[in-house]
Scaffold this motif. Structure first.
Motif, PDB file in Angstrom:
ATOM      1  N   SER A 394       0.829  -1.213   0.000  1.00 15.33           N
ATOM      2  CA  SER A 394       0.000   0.000   0.000  1.00 15.33           C
ATOM      3  C   SER A 394       0.859   1.256   0.000  1.00 15.33           C
ATOM      4  N   ALA A 395       1.937   1.238   0.779  1.00 19.22           N
ATOM      5  CA  ALA A 395       2.820   2.407   0.855  1.00 19.22           C
ATOM      6  C   ALA A 395       3.503   2.655  -0.483  1.00 19.22           C
ATOM      7  N   ALA A 398       1.091   3.964  -3.213  1.00 16.00           N
ATOM      8  CA  ALA A 398       0.551   5.313  -3.001  1.00 16.00           C
ATOM      9  C   ALA A 398       1.385   6.394  -3.686  1.00 16.00           C
ATOM     10  N   GLU A 474      -6.396  -1.486   8.857  1.00 21.04           N
ATOM     11  CA  GLU A 474      -5.410  -0.422   8.655  1.00 21.04           C
ATOM     12  C   GLU A 474      -5.094  -0.248   7.174  1.00 21.04           C
ATOM     13  N   ARG A 475      -4.997  -1.372   6.448  1.00 19.26           N
ATOM     14  CA  ARG A 475      -4.720  -1.270   5.022  1.00 19.26           C
ATOM     15  C   ARG A 475      -5.894  -0.630   4.289  1.00 19.26           C
ATOM     16  N   HIS A 477      -7.805   1.615   5.465  1.00 17.11           N
ATOM     17  CA  HIS A 477      -7.712   3.051   5.736  1.00 17.11           C
ATOM     18  C   HIS A 477      -6.644   3.701   4.868  1.00 17.11           C
ATOM     19  N   LEU A 478      -5.484   3.044   4.762  1.00 15.49           N
ATOM     20  CA  LEU A 478      -4.409   3.589   3.934  1.00 15.49           C
ATOM     21  C   LEU A 478      -4.843   3.684   2.478  1.00 15.49           C
ATOM     22  N   ASP A 479      -5.462   2.624   1.968  1.00 16.27           N
ATOM     23  CA  ASP A 479      -5.867   2.593   0.558  1.00 16.27           C
ATOM     24  C   ASP A 479      -6.932   3.630   0.245  1.00 16.27           C
ATOM     25  N   ARG A 482      -5.399   7.614   0.784  1.00 16.36           N
ATOM     26  CA  ARG A 482      -4.212   8.128   0.106  1.00 16.36           C
ATOM     27  C   ARG A 482      -4.605   9.221  -0.889  1.00 16.36           C
TER      28      ARG A 482
END
Length: 526
Positions: A394-395, A398, A474-475, A477-479, A482
């Motif tokens: 994910s990081a 982004a 958590e993933r 939320h990140l996805d 971003r």
């Protein structure tokens, strides 16, 4: 074959859906059975996996009812061909288990005046055949809804030749919440291309030769399009002229959106599938036909959060429909693996960007039918599924440089279409003009359970379910938060929640959604 004449006989033969041992497929007709009907029956007889993966031979029921509600004052209800004996023999020879042939009084016990009517949306009834046949589709919808309520089949099979009817009945089934799959089947044609119809028997020998001009004129349109001629009013006018020159009276020749049935002025560059629909009179016989036009092969975009099972069902769906499988998630995993291999921080975009220069990323079909992922010729199919890659993808994804580079590559792969792609932003960023967009998802708890099973099968250590749920949340939320291409459902995407659904059931749902948008006439199943 059993001949059923009353609603009570029909109910007893069908039985309650929850007690049936085999699926029940239903083909409604007005009789005068011809090879087009037989092709529908053949499709109805095909075995298909049940939600639990079991393959069962379906029971096939055909109805025979000349529906007075769908005939106008001068449309030949009385003269419509009727031969119950011949139709029974034809149906039995085709493998039908039961034929329901009710009287008008049996189906409308209180008479037409006391019948509850089903009125489809005016937007669907007001175009094409609906303009000259007021009340026709209301009559069709009313009787089919009555039959579906009596039979409660698993699947309703309809011909794509009567495209407007198919679209309307799909809408009726959806709006009334009827638990039945509506399956459109490819148009059966005679050797010269004339679409099969009970009305063809009205044609004299001379008129039958004249009627061949209808499919010929439509084929001519396809030839001119292939030669680069733009589709617009001049081409439609040329089609009308060809039909009139052949002695046919043109009722309409319209270019419409196949889903909404609303007019299209031209086949614009971004336009997806279009329908060129025609109705003509040949002597006293009314004939309809259409041409489905694709500026490119179909594209299916499947988005959704991590762990929703997209890769598994997308790969199988692509194989079943004869589409290329484009695993964009694997592409991002491969870049993440490449970043890790170079010891670069997943959060450092400036350090990652130079690694993309000269990176050769490719997807290949393996001999076993699985997809192989290669980075600079090195097979990383297994390596990119390592939990360490999952934790950082994910990081890496982004970063604008990564998104832009892979999006360009994916769009280049999709220029000709003919593919199904899955990922996080396929329908919103990569293929915004996809023919079908699906947002495939499941609850966090269900995705954690699937993730644990996948890790166990691959030989990795399995964390506690609570920890997996936290990681997945958590993933998500990140996805979704971003800045670059966040995970979100496209406005025109269909949301499909897969909790409690097996792989086969999800694939079946995808096929049904695909067929609502891309008919067999345009893209036959492989």
């Amino acid at each position: 074959m059993i001949l059923l004449r009353t609603c009570d006989e029909l109910r007893r033969w069908c039985g309650p859906p929850q007690r049936r041992q085999r699926p029940l497929n239903f083909v409604p007709t007005m009789g005068a059975l011809h090879p087009g009907h037989l092709s529908l029956i053949s499709s109805a007889l095909q075995t298909r996996p049940s939600p639990n993966g079991e393959v069962l031979r379906p029971r096939v029921l055909v109805s025979l009812f000349v529906n007075p509600l769908q005939f106008g004052p001068r449309e030949g209800f009385v003269s419509y061909p009727r031969d119950l004996g011949a139709d029974c023999r034809t149906a039995e020879n085709a493998g039908v288990e039961a034929l329901f042939a009710p009287s008008e009084q049996e189906l409308f016990p209180g008479g037409e005046s006391e019948l509850t009517r089903v009125i489809p949306p005016p937007s669907l009834m007001g175009s094409l055949c609906g303009r000259s046949r007021p009340g026709h589709f209301e009559g069709v919808a009313t009787v089919v809804a009555r039959l579906l309520a009596l039979i409660r089949p698993d699947c309703l099979l309809l011909g794509e030749k009567d495209w407007q009817q198919l679209v309307i009945l799909r809408r009726v089934v959806a709006d009334l919440g009827l638990a039945v799959e509506v399956r459109g089947c490819r148009t059966w044609r005679e050797p010269d291309g004339l679409a099969g119809s009970s009305r063809n028997r009205y044609l004299s020998a001379q008129e039958r030769r004249q009627a061949a001009a209808l499919p010929a004129a439509l084929r001519s349109v396809r030839v001119r399009l292939a030669a680069g001629e733009p589709l617009g009013e001049p081409m439609v006018q040329k089609l009308r002229l060809d039909l009139e020159t052949a002695g046919l009276i043109v009722e309409y020749a319209d270019l419409v959106d196949p889903a909404s049935l609303q007019p299209l002025p031209t086949l614009a560059g971004g336009q997806r599938l279009s329908l060129l629909a025609v109705a003509v009179r040949c002597g006293s016989t009314r004939l309809i036909d259409h041409l489905l036009l694709m500026p490119r092969l179909p594209i299916v975009a499947i988005d959704g959060p991590a762990g929703a099972g997209k890769s598994t069902v997308t790969r199988a769906f692509a194989k079943q429909m004869g589409l290329i499988y484009l695993d964009t998630g694997a592409m991002y995993r491969a870049v993440t693996w490449w970043v890790q291999r170079h010891g670069v921080d997943a959060a450092d975009a400036a350090a990652i960007e130079p690694l993309l220069t000269g990176l050769e990323l490719s997807l290949e079909g393996g001999g076993d039918g699985d997809l192989r992922v290669l980075v600079n010729g090195h097979d990383v199919t297994v390596a990119i599924r390592d939990p360490s890659v999952t934790a950082q993808v994910s990081a890496v994804a982004a970063h604008a440089c990564v998104r832009e580079g892979l999006t360009r590559q994916q769009q280049a792969m999709g220029e000709k279409g003919g593919l199904v792609a899955e990922g996080r932003d396929i329908g919103t960023a990569v293929f915004p003009h996809a023919d079908l967009k699906v947002f495939l998802t499941a609850t966090v708890a269900e995705r954690a359970r699937r993730r644990a099973l996948d890790l166990e099968q691959r030989g990795f250590a399995v964390p506690p379910l609570m920890d997996l749920e936290t990681q997945i949340a958590e993933r998500d939320h990140l996805d979704s938060s971003r800045t670059i291409a966040p995970l979100r459902q496209a406005e025109d995407a269909v949301k499909l929640i897969t909790d409690g659904m097996g792989v086969e059931a999800v694939i079946e749902a995808l096929v049904e959604l695909f067929r609502e948008r891309v008919p067999e006439d345009a893209w036959p199943e492989s």
